[in-house]
Write a protein that holds these residues in place. Structure first.
Motif, PDB file in Angstrom:
ATOM      1  N   HIS A 571      36.184  50.059  44.607  1.00 29.52           N
ATOM      2  CA  HIS A 571      35.926  48.664  44.249  1.00 29.52           C
ATOM      3  C   HIS A 571      37.196  47.998  43.731  1.00 29.52           C
ATOM      4  CE1 HIS A 571      33.904  45.160  42.573  1.00 29.52           C
ATOM      5  NE2 HIS A 571      34.391  45.459  41.372  1.00 29.52           N
ATOM      6  N   GLU A 572      37.903  48.700  42.831  1.00 26.57           N
ATOM      7  CA  GLU A 572      39.114  48.121  42.238  1.00 26.57           C
ATOM      8  C   GLU A 572      40.207  47.942  43.278  1.00 26.57           C
ATOM      9  OE1 GLU A 572      37.448  50.668  41.060  1.00 26.57           O
ATOM     10  OE2 GLU A 572      36.551  49.806  39.234  1.00 26.57           O
ATOM     11  N   GLU A 573      40.363  48.950  44.151  1.00 27.08           N
ATOM     12  CA  GLU A 573      41.417  48.867  45.170  1.00 27.08           C
ATOM     13  C   GLU A 573      41.180  47.703  46.121  1.00 27.08           C
ATOM     14  OE1 GLU A 573      42.446  53.669  45.481  1.00 27.08           O
ATOM     15  OE2 GLU A 573      41.103  52.692  46.929  1.00 27.08           O
ATOM     16  N   LEU A 574      39.956  47.492  46.514  1.00 23.03           N
ATOM     17  CA  LEU A 574      39.649  46.429  47.465  1.00 23.03           C
ATOM     18  C   LEU A 574      39.809  45.050  46.831  1.00 23.03           C
ATOM     19  CD1 LEU A 574      36.579  47.915  49.371  1.00 23.03           C
ATOM     20  CD2 LEU A 574      38.971  47.852  50.082  1.00 23.03           C
ATOM     21  N   LEU A 575      39.505  44.968  45.553  1.00 22.33           N
ATOM     22  CA  LEU A 575      39.719  43.684  44.882  1.00 22.33           C
ATOM     23  C   LEU A 575      41.207  43.350  44.812  1.00 22.33           C
ATOM     24  CD1 LEU A 575      37.160  43.693  41.913  1.00 22.33           C
ATOM     25  CD2 LEU A 575      37.012  42.482  44.095  1.00 22.33           C
ATOM     26  N   LEU A 576      42.046  44.381  44.585  1.00 23.60           N
ATOM     27  CA  LEU A 576      43.495  44.143  44.528  1.00 23.60           C
ATOM     28  C   LEU A 576      44.050  43.738  45.890  1.00 23.60           C
ATOM     29  CD1 LEU A 576      44.627  47.102  42.209  1.00 23.60           C
ATOM     30  CD2 LEU A 576      44.574  44.653  41.651  1.00 23.60           C
ATOM     31  N   ASN A 577      43.421  44.248  46.967  1.00 28.82           N
ATOM     32  CA  ASN A 577      43.902  43.917  48.315  1.00 28.82           C
ATOM     33  C   ASN A 577      43.640  42.455  48.671  1.00 28.82           C
ATOM     34  OD1 ASN A 577      44.767  46.526  48.707  1.00 28.82           O
ATOM     35  ND2 ASN A 577      42.938  47.154  49.883  1.00 28.82           N
TER      36      ASN A 577
END
Length: 598
Positions: A571-577
């Motif tokens: 979830h966190e990685e995709l938000l940063l992308n």
């Protein structure tokens, strides 16, 4: 049967296939001893009754002229015995043939239903369910009379006809040939209308199928119908389909009714000529005695009776063929998703799942999944998100082998799932589909559906874990409350919770949840999430959800669109992308924020 709907007729065979009747005979074969006994009783009774006109001839020629009272009483006694035996034989025949006929129908219906259990989802995707149901119920029921009486009556009546002709020939050859001269005319008439009659019954079966399909669809969608005030329009559609069925029925039976009067006319004409010939013989003082003429007159009336029965059987046969075509078409429908030759048992699943360049299409030329690859390790939770129609549900359907993969391979623990038996694969997986189907029965039975050996305590524990216990206990009989088909007594959220408990009770190593919380309110979802976190431990899980709040703790999130994995990560990685998932999350967050302000 191609993709179809209630207002489209199914494709029909043009030729009259007697092979269908031969195939039906294989269902009768196990009861050959019963049928042989019934045939013997009827044939023996028929043969004995053929003696009665001979008795009359003896009475007229010998007994009455000689005043032989004892002989008259003796023949009367023999006649009475024959009549009593005929009554006994008829009663026994009816009992035997009804038992055999219903047993054959039971086996035929069982074969259809069991085959339907094995057919893949694609079969049900392509046709109205009402058109499937009509084959299992109506079409099989329409064979009842043919199986219970038609086949045996035809055999016995055909033999009776042979007996009658034999006795007639033994009395007077010339009169016998005159009596039989109408048979070629009848055969010619039957051959002329056969094709049209068969076609008419095929059309009638199609119209019946269409009507049944629309009735089933209307019942399933009655809530939508009343919500949108569509009753009048739907009644108009029903009337049109019903009128089409009525007209096709009237046309089909018109051909059937033509056969009976034709037999009557031919028999009346030939009988009239025979009576003229008999009277002429009597008036001209021919060689025929009064007894001979009386006996022959008795055989004339018996001659056309089995022919009438044969004509009725011919009508029943043409009708049955049109139904048998559909019944055997269903039984012959290939099971597209089945165990491969040499398939082995799936070893106990650990939980590693690999999609290796998997592609799939529901329709030719339109790819639903296009070269999808990913690996889920044991115990990981994978969320699959994306727009409607992106292919999310297709991924989990292929994992469960509900459809055959177009290209590529799906592995579980490095084992190609196409090489293992379906039973050993699916029994180790827990699936909660998007359609939370509830079966007729108790709530306890519905939760236990996927694990018949589970105890009541285990059922209750599963229900408590998914927060279903409280509302179940508030019902009149708790877990033993009877629910209707599709759970009409339950709310959408309650149905989903029961389905959730059903999937969890199977204690699978791979758990699939397709929109598992879509009908659950936010407060219940928060409570349920706590139980889910515990349940997902040690299991590989695939969660399809539009509510992103339910998947934020998943190991990995796959964003699927246009049949491809557009991005994946936590979830966190995709938000940063700040890619497609970020846009989806922000749109939901903004919507919920605006709703909270309101």
């Amino acid at each position: 049967m191609a993709r179809n709907r209630y207002d489209i007729d199914e494709v029909m065979e043009d030729h009259f296939d007697l092979g269908q009747l031969k195939r039906l005979g294989h269902y009768v074969l196990p009861f050959k001893k019963d049928m042989a006994l019934a045939a013997f009783l009827m044939l023996s009774a028929s043969a004995l009754t053929m003696l009665i006109p001979r008795f009359f001839m003896t009475v007229m020629n010998d007994i009455i002229p000689q005043g032989d009272v004892k002989g008259l009483l003796r023949i009367s006694f023999y006649t009475l015995l024959i009549i009593l035996y005929s009554v006994f034989s008829l009663k026994a025949k009816i009992k035997i043939t009804n038992r055999v006929g219903q047993s054959v129908i039971h086996q035929l219906r069982t074969d259809i239903f069991c085959h339907l259990q094995e057919l893949p989802f694609s079969y049900y995707d392509d046709r109205p369910h009402g058109k499937i149901q009509v084959r299992v119920v109506n079409y099989v029921n329409n064979l009842s009379d043919l199986l219970s009486n038609g086949l045996l009556n035809t055999i016995t009546d055909l033999c009776s006809l042979i007996f009658i002709i034999f006795f007639m020939l033994s009395i007077n050859v010339k009169l016998t040939l005159m009596c039989m001269c109408g048979l070629p005319v009848l055969a010619l008439f039957a051959s002329l209308i056969k094709k049209k009659q068969h076609r008419a019954w095929q059309i009638q079966s199609n119209k019946q199928s269409n009507l049944n399909a629309y009735i089933a669809e209307s019942i399933n969608g009655i809530r939508v119908t009343q919500s949108f005030v569509r009753e009048k329009e739907n009644s108009g559609i029903f009337n049109r389909l019903s009128d089409g069925y009525r007209q096709s029925w009237m046309r089909a039976v018109r051909f059937n009714f033509m056969m009976g009067p034709t037999v009557d006319v031919i028999s009346a004409v030939t009988t009239a000529f025979l009576y003229v010939a008999i009277v002429d013989m009597a008036m001209s003082g021919g060689t025929a005695s009064v007894g001979v003429l009386v006996a022959f007159t008795g055989y004339i009336s018996r001659f056309w009776s089995p022919i009438t029965t044969l004509a009725n059987f011919y009508n029943s046969l043409l009708t049955a063929i049109s139904y048998l075509e559909r019944i055997f078409e269903t039984i012959d429908e290939p099971v597209a998703v089945k165990d491969a030759p040499g398939a082995v048992e799936m070893p106990p699943i650990i939980g590693k799942v690999t999609f290796d360049h998997v592609s799939f299409s529901y329709e030719e030329g339109i790819k639903t999944l296009d070269d999808v690859s990913f690996t889920a390790m044991p115990g990981e939770s994978f969320a699959i998100v994306g727009p409607t129609g992106a292919g999310k549900t297709t991924i989990v359907n292929l994992l469960s082998r509900f459809y055959n993969i177009g290209s590529g391979t799906v592995y579980i623990d490095d084992t190609d799932i196409s090489k293992v038996t379906l039973h050993s694969l699916r029994t180790q997986m827990g699936v909660m589909m998007q359609d939370s189907f509830i079966f007729s029965g108790t709530i306890m039975d519905n939760i236990r559906y996927g694990n018949r050996t589970a105890t009541d305590d285990e059922v209750i524990l599963a229900a408590k874990t998914v927060c279903a216990h409280d509302f179940i206990m508030q019902m009149e009989d708790g877990y033993y409350t009877q629910v209707n088909e599709r759970g009409s007594r339950l709310s959408a959220g309650q149905r989903q919770l029961i389905s959730f408990a059903r999937a969890l009770l199977a204690d699978p190593k791979i758990l699939i949840l397709d929109e598992a919380t879509s009908s659950i309110d936010t407060e219940t979802e928060i409570i349920l999430q706590k139980g889910l976190n515990e349940l997902l431990k040690g299991r590989t899980s695939f969660i399809i959800a539009h509510r992103l709040s339910t998947i934020q703790n998943c190991t990995r999130i796959l964003y699927v669109d246009k049949g491809k994995i557009q991005e994946s990560g936590s979830h966190e990685e995709l938000l940063l992308n700040k890619g497609p998932y970020y846009n989806l999350f922000m749109s939901q967050y903004s919507f919920m924020k605006d709703k909270a302000v309101q």
